[in-house]
Design an enzyme around this catalytic site. Sequence first.
Site, PDB file in Angstrom:
ATOM      1  N   PRO A 126     -27.236 -10.000  21.370  1.00 32.35           N
ATOM      2  CA  PRO A 126     -27.983 -11.091  20.920  1.00 32.35           C
ATOM      3  C   PRO A 126     -27.823 -11.716  19.386  1.00 32.35           C
ATOM      4  O   PRO A 126     -27.818 -12.661  19.257  1.00 32.35           O
ATOM      5  CB  PRO A 126     -29.363 -10.628  21.390  1.00 32.35           C
ATOM      6  CG  PRO A 126     -29.065  -9.715  22.422  1.00 32.35           C
ATOM      7  CD  PRO A 126     -27.732  -8.925  22.056  1.00 32.35           C
ATOM      8  N   GLY A 129     -22.548 -12.136  17.289  1.00 30.79           N
ATOM      9  CA  GLY A 129     -21.424 -12.698  18.076  1.00 30.79           C
ATOM     10  C   GLY A 129     -20.194 -12.754  17.312  1.00 30.79           C
ATOM     11  O   GLY A 129     -19.327 -11.884  17.224  1.00 30.79           O
ATOM     12  N   PHE A 154     -23.693 -11.603  27.320  1.00 30.01           N
ATOM     13  CA  PHE A 154     -22.650 -12.324  27.677  1.00 30.01           C
ATOM     14  C   PHE A 154     -21.499 -11.302  28.366  1.00 30.01           C
ATOM     15  O   PHE A 154     -20.494 -11.687  27.966  1.00 30.01           O
ATOM     16  CB  PHE A 154     -22.024 -13.264  26.589  1.00 30.01           C
ATOM     17  CG  PHE A 154     -22.977 -14.359  26.031  1.00 30.01           C
ATOM     18  CD1 PHE A 154     -23.272 -15.164  26.877  1.00 30.01           C
ATOM     19  CD2 PHE A 154     -22.966 -14.449  24.547  1.00 30.01           C
ATOM     20  CE1 PHE A 154     -23.789 -16.213  26.334  1.00 30.01           C
ATOM     21  CE2 PHE A 154     -23.658 -15.403  24.142  1.00 30.01           C
ATOM     22  CZ  PHE A 154     -24.305 -16.478  24.908  1.00 30.01           C
ATOM     23  N   GLY A 239      -6.093  -9.896  24.384  1.00 30.23           N
ATOM     24  CA  GLY A 239      -7.126 -10.567  25.022  1.00 30.23           C
ATOM     25  C   GLY A 239      -6.931 -12.032  24.733  1.00 30.23           C
ATOM     26  O   GLY A 239      -7.144 -12.895  25.646  1.00 30.23           O
ATOM     27  N   MET A 335      -7.743 -39.461  33.994  1.00 33.87           N
ATOM     28  CA  MET A 335      -6.536 -39.938  35.002  1.00 33.87           C
ATOM     29  C   MET A 335      -7.063 -40.210  36.411  1.00 33.87           C
ATOM     30  O   MET A 335      -6.451 -41.140  37.193  1.00 33.87           O
ATOM     31  CB  MET A 335      -5.315 -39.324  35.052  1.00 33.87           C
ATOM     32  CG  MET A 335      -4.640 -39.798  33.551  1.00 33.87           C
ATOM     33  SD  MET A 335      -3.330 -38.849  33.157  1.00 33.87           S
ATOM     34  CE  MET A 335      -2.624 -39.778  31.922  1.00 33.87           C
ATOM     35  N   HIS A 336      -8.106 -39.342  37.174  1.00 37.58           N
ATOM     36  CA  HIS A 336      -8.396 -39.467  38.360  1.00 37.58           C
ATOM     37  C   HIS A 336      -9.526 -40.572  38.497  1.00 37.58           C
ATOM     38  O   HIS A 336     -10.200 -40.715  39.571  1.00 37.58           O
ATOM     39  CB  HIS A 336      -9.000 -38.056  38.653  1.00 37.58           C
ATOM     40  CG  HIS A 336      -8.048 -37.258  39.158  1.00 37.58           C
ATOM     41  ND1 HIS A 336      -7.244 -36.480  38.181  1.00 37.58           N
ATOM     42  CD2 HIS A 336      -7.606 -36.657  40.330  1.00 37.58           C
ATOM     43  CE1 HIS A 336      -6.360 -35.700  38.988  1.00 37.58           C
ATOM     44  NE2 HIS A 336      -6.452 -35.869  40.440  1.00 37.58           N
ATOM     45  N   GLU A 361     -13.742 -14.487  23.071  1.00 37.69           N
ATOM     46  CA  GLU A 361     -12.732 -13.810  22.640  1.00 37.69           C
ATOM     47  C   GLU A 361     -12.694 -13.943  21.148  1.00 37.69           C
ATOM     48  O   GLU A 361     -11.612 -14.226  20.698  1.00 37.69           O
ATOM     49  CB  GLU A 361     -11.222 -13.612  23.656  1.00 37.69           C
ATOM     50  CG  GLU A 361     -11.907 -13.615  24.801  1.00 37.69           C
ATOM     51  CD  GLU A 361     -10.939 -12.274  25.382  1.00 37.69           C
ATOM     52  OE1 GLU A 361      -9.958 -11.913  24.681  1.00 37.69           O
ATOM     53  OE2 GLU A 361     -11.497 -11.894  26.420  1.00 37.69           O
ATOM     54  N   ASN A 364     -12.854 -20.623  18.235  1.00 40.76           N
ATOM     55  CA  ASN A 364     -11.911 -21.086  17.670  1.00 40.76           C
ATOM     56  C   ASN A 364     -11.884 -21.315  16.320  1.00 40.76           C
ATOM     57  O   ASN A 364     -10.892 -21.308  15.471  1.00 40.76           O
ATOM     58  CB  ASN A 364     -11.122 -22.412  18.383  1.00 40.76           C
ATOM     59  CG  ASN A 364     -10.617 -22.009  19.768  1.00 40.76           C
ATOM     60  OD1 ASN A 364     -10.259 -20.668  19.932  1.00 40.76           O
ATOM     61  ND2 ASN A 364      -9.971 -22.746  20.346  1.00 40.76           N
TER      62      ASN A 364
HETATM   63  C1  LIG Z   1     -19.215 -17.077  29.684  1.00 38.63           C
HETATM   64  C2  LIG Z   1     -18.892 -15.923  28.500  1.00 38.63           C
HETATM   65  C3  LIG Z   1     -18.248 -14.748  28.874  1.00 38.63           C
HETATM   66  C4  LIG Z   1     -18.194 -13.775  27.588  1.00 38.63           C
HETATM   67  N1  LIG Z   1     -17.678 -12.459  28.168  1.00 38.63           N
HETATM   68  C5  LIG Z   1     -17.912 -11.572  26.876  1.00 38.63           C
HETATM   69  C6  LIG Z   1     -17.453 -10.215  27.320  1.00 38.63           C
HETATM   70  O1  LIG Z   1     -17.136  -9.933  28.329  1.00 38.63           O
HETATM   71  N2  LIG Z   1     -17.850  -9.384  26.333  1.00 38.63           N
HETATM   72  C7  LIG Z   1     -18.324  -9.886  25.003  1.00 38.63           C
HETATM   73  O2  LIG Z   1     -18.280  -8.864  24.120  1.00 38.63           O
HETATM   74  N3  LIG Z   1     -18.602 -11.113  24.902  1.00 38.63           N
HETATM   75  C8  LIG Z   1     -18.294 -11.809  25.666  1.00 38.63           C
HETATM   76  N4  LIG Z   1     -18.754 -13.258  25.348  1.00 38.63           N
HETATM   77  C9  LIG Z   1     -19.235 -13.579  23.982  1.00 38.63           C
HETATM   78  C10 LIG Z   1     -18.459 -14.593  23.071  1.00 38.63           C
HETATM   79  O3  LIG Z   1     -17.454 -13.679  22.666  1.00 38.63           O
HETATM   80  C11 LIG Z   1     -19.253 -14.716  22.250  1.00 38.63           C
HETATM   81  O4  LIG Z   1     -20.244 -15.792  22.609  1.00 38.63           O
HETATM   82  C12 LIG Z   1     -18.529 -15.591  20.899  1.00 38.63           C
HETATM   83  O5  LIG Z   1     -17.813 -14.581  20.098  1.00 38.63           O
HETATM   84  C13 LIG Z   1     -19.537 -16.442  19.979  1.00 38.63           C
HETATM   85  O6  LIG Z   1     -20.453 -15.705  19.577  1.00 38.63           O
HETATM   86  P1  LIG Z   1     -22.204 -16.516  19.744  1.00 38.63           P
HETATM   87  O7  LIG Z   1     -22.124 -17.063  20.992  1.00 38.63           O
HETATM   88  O8  LIG Z   1     -22.967 -15.209  19.096  1.00 38.63           O
HETATM   89  O9  LIG Z   1     -21.748 -17.612  18.756  1.00 38.63           O
HETATM   90  P2  LIG Z   1     -22.151 -17.686  17.103  1.00 38.63           P
HETATM   91  O10 LIG Z   1     -21.618 -16.352  16.407  1.00 38.63           O
HETATM   92  O11 LIG Z   1     -23.727 -17.388  16.788  1.00 38.63           O
HETATM   93  O12 LIG Z   1     -21.590 -18.740  16.349  1.00 38.63           O
HETATM   94  C14 LIG Z   1     -22.152 -20.082  16.500  1.00 38.63           C
HETATM   95  C15 LIG Z   1     -21.355 -21.211  16.169  1.00 38.63           C
HETATM   96  O13 LIG Z   1     -21.034 -20.950  14.623  1.00 38.63           O
HETATM   97  C16 LIG Z   1     -19.761 -20.607  14.579  1.00 38.63           C
HETATM   98  N5  LIG Z   1     -19.505 -19.797  13.476  1.00 38.63           N
HETATM   99  C17 LIG Z   1     -19.880 -18.608  13.306  1.00 38.63           C
HETATM  100  N6  LIG Z   1     -19.520 -18.037  12.222  1.00 38.63           N
HETATM  101  C18 LIG Z   1     -18.751 -18.792  11.523  1.00 38.63           C
HETATM  102  C19 LIG Z   1     -17.921 -18.772  10.397  1.00 38.63           C
HETATM  103  N7  LIG Z   1     -17.766 -17.643   9.415  1.00 38.63           N
HETATM  104  N8  LIG Z   1     -17.330 -19.973  10.017  1.00 38.63           N
HETATM  105  C20 LIG Z   1     -17.257 -20.944  10.626  1.00 38.63           C
HETATM  106  N9  LIG Z   1     -18.045 -20.974  12.117  1.00 38.63           N
HETATM  107  C21 LIG Z   1     -18.545 -20.021  12.245  1.00 38.63           C
HETATM  108  C22 LIG Z   1     -19.056 -20.059  15.580  1.00 38.63           C
HETATM  109  O14 LIG Z   1     -17.416 -20.701  15.716  1.00 38.63           O
HETATM  110  C23 LIG Z   1     -19.992 -20.987  16.640  1.00 38.63           C
HETATM  111  O15 LIG Z   1     -19.511 -22.360  16.722  1.00 38.63           O
HETATM  112  C24 LIG Z   1     -18.784 -14.365  26.367  1.00 38.63           C
HETATM  113  C25 LIG Z   1     -19.452 -15.536  26.447  1.00 38.63           C
HETATM  114  C26 LIG Z   1     -19.382 -16.377  27.066  1.00 38.63           C
HETATM  115  C27 LIG Z   1     -20.115 -17.925  27.041  1.00 38.63           C
END
Ligand SMILES: Cc1cc2nc3c(=O)[nH]c(=O)nc-3n(C[C@H](O)[C@H](O)[C@H](O)COP(=O)(O)OP(=O)(O)OC[C@H]3O[C@@H](n4cnc5c(N)ncnc54)[C@H](O)[C@@H]3O)c2cc1C
Length: 380
Positions: A126, A129, A154, A239, A335-336, A361, A364
């Site tokens: 939580p 990420g 997640f 991955g 296009m649909h 993973e 971007n």
């Molecule tokens: C459907 C789903 C399945 C998933 N499955 C898995 C799984 O099986 N195992 C697992 O471990 N995780 C899983 N994830 C987690 C996923 O990898 C994370 O959601 C992701 O890495 C982003 O972390 P966050 O959601 O905490 O976003 P945050 O880290 O809070 O980021 C929020 C925003 O800030 C941007 N950001 C953060 N830091 C920076 C920086 N330094 N510079 C620029 N931009 C930044 C991010 O790009 C994003 O746009 C899953 C997520 C989803 C939605």
Amino acid sequence: MFTLSEDQIAIRDMARDFANEQIAPYAVEWDEKKHFPVEQLRAAAALGMGGIYVKEDVGGSGLTRLDAALIFEQLATGCPGTSAYLSIHNMSTWMIDRFGDDTQRRKWVPRLASMEHFASYCLTEPGAGSDAAALKTKAVRNGDHYIVDGQKQFISGAGSSDIYVVMVRTGGDGPKGISTLVIEAGAPGLSFGANERKMGWNVQPTRTVTFEGVKVPVENRLGEEGEGFRIAMAGLDGGRLNIGACSLGGAQAALEKALSYMRERKAFGKRLDEFQALQFRLADMATELECARTFLWRAASALDAKAPDATQLCAMAKRIATDRGFEVANDALQMHGGYGYLSDYGIEKIVRDLRVHQILEGTNEIMRLIVARALIAQGN
Ligand SMILES: Cc1cc2nc3c(=O)[nH]c(=O)nc-3n(C[C@H](O)[C@H](O)[C@H](O)COP(=O)(O)OP(=O)(O)OC[C@H]3O[C@@H](n4cnc5c(N)ncnc54)[C@H](O)[C@@H]3O)c2cc1C
């Protein structure tokens, strides 16, 4: 490098046939019903797709990362969410095969390769990420076992999986304090949240995973204490290629749907595929996809060759393939016309499924961070 061998063509065609027969006809219904297609995943494993780049002595197929990219792209033409779960299962299984000792490999990998058992990858929390090295799930050593407390967020496949590859903190702050444990379903103190309601990827469950005093034998640790972050990132190199390949497959299917729709649909007295503006857009979509595919194959070959810049190339490929894939699928929906917005055409599901590939993973933005750090380090 730019042509596939006969074996690779056979692997690609096998995966496409499987997708056409066993996945595509059911994908929209699975999405609606949030059905996790366990039976079809096991059928894929029977064809060698449960441990694609896992060694053969423990039941894997011993194929390359490029072979895996071909497979995940083709499976995703049937359903990106199904292919993507299989990619996470393959990544987790490979981590045990690559970093486990012989006892660990023989204990867990054969049943994962056959998909009698399913695997999940547990890194995100939580509060951690993108900054995964800040994870807090704690594993405190007590004799021959660890006591694990914390929560993962997640987690794909959670609640349905049998094996959880979990990154935990065994030492101080930062990446060097992280270790990797294999935790089996049914361990006392291990529990799961509700299946998250989400935009796409409805064919696979996403849940929180909670550890409350879970007792894990020390012999379940992969590698040494402190090596967990390196292990987690090594898993993600492959991955990311696989997720990129899933985007290519979804987008390819969307492009094919658009082509056949435009052959039939008329406006202003002409077939849609007779309008030059739309023809140019089709040409751009096919060109963007081909560029992303060719580059993804290059990154896969670099990972196969253990090239020093493989991590950077995998990050570049993940960003390009998932961004281009989403845009192409979204254009195909446009296009649909209004019909693209209806579930029956299967195209809005592809768009919903591909959106998350730009987020997970490593987002971007984080892919850009990896590339920029490498560039700046080289410059120095
Ligand atoms: C459907 C789903 C399945 C998933 N499955 C898995 C799984 O099986 N195992 C697992 O471990 N995780 C899983 N994830 C987690 C996923 O990898 C994370 O959601 C992701 O890495 C982003 O972390 P966050 O959601 O905490 O976003 P945050 O880290 O809070 O980021 C929020 C925003 O800030 C941007 N950001 C953060 N830091 C920076 C920086 N330094 N510079 C620029 N931009 C930044 C991010 O790009 C994003 O746009 C899953 C997520 C989803 C939605």
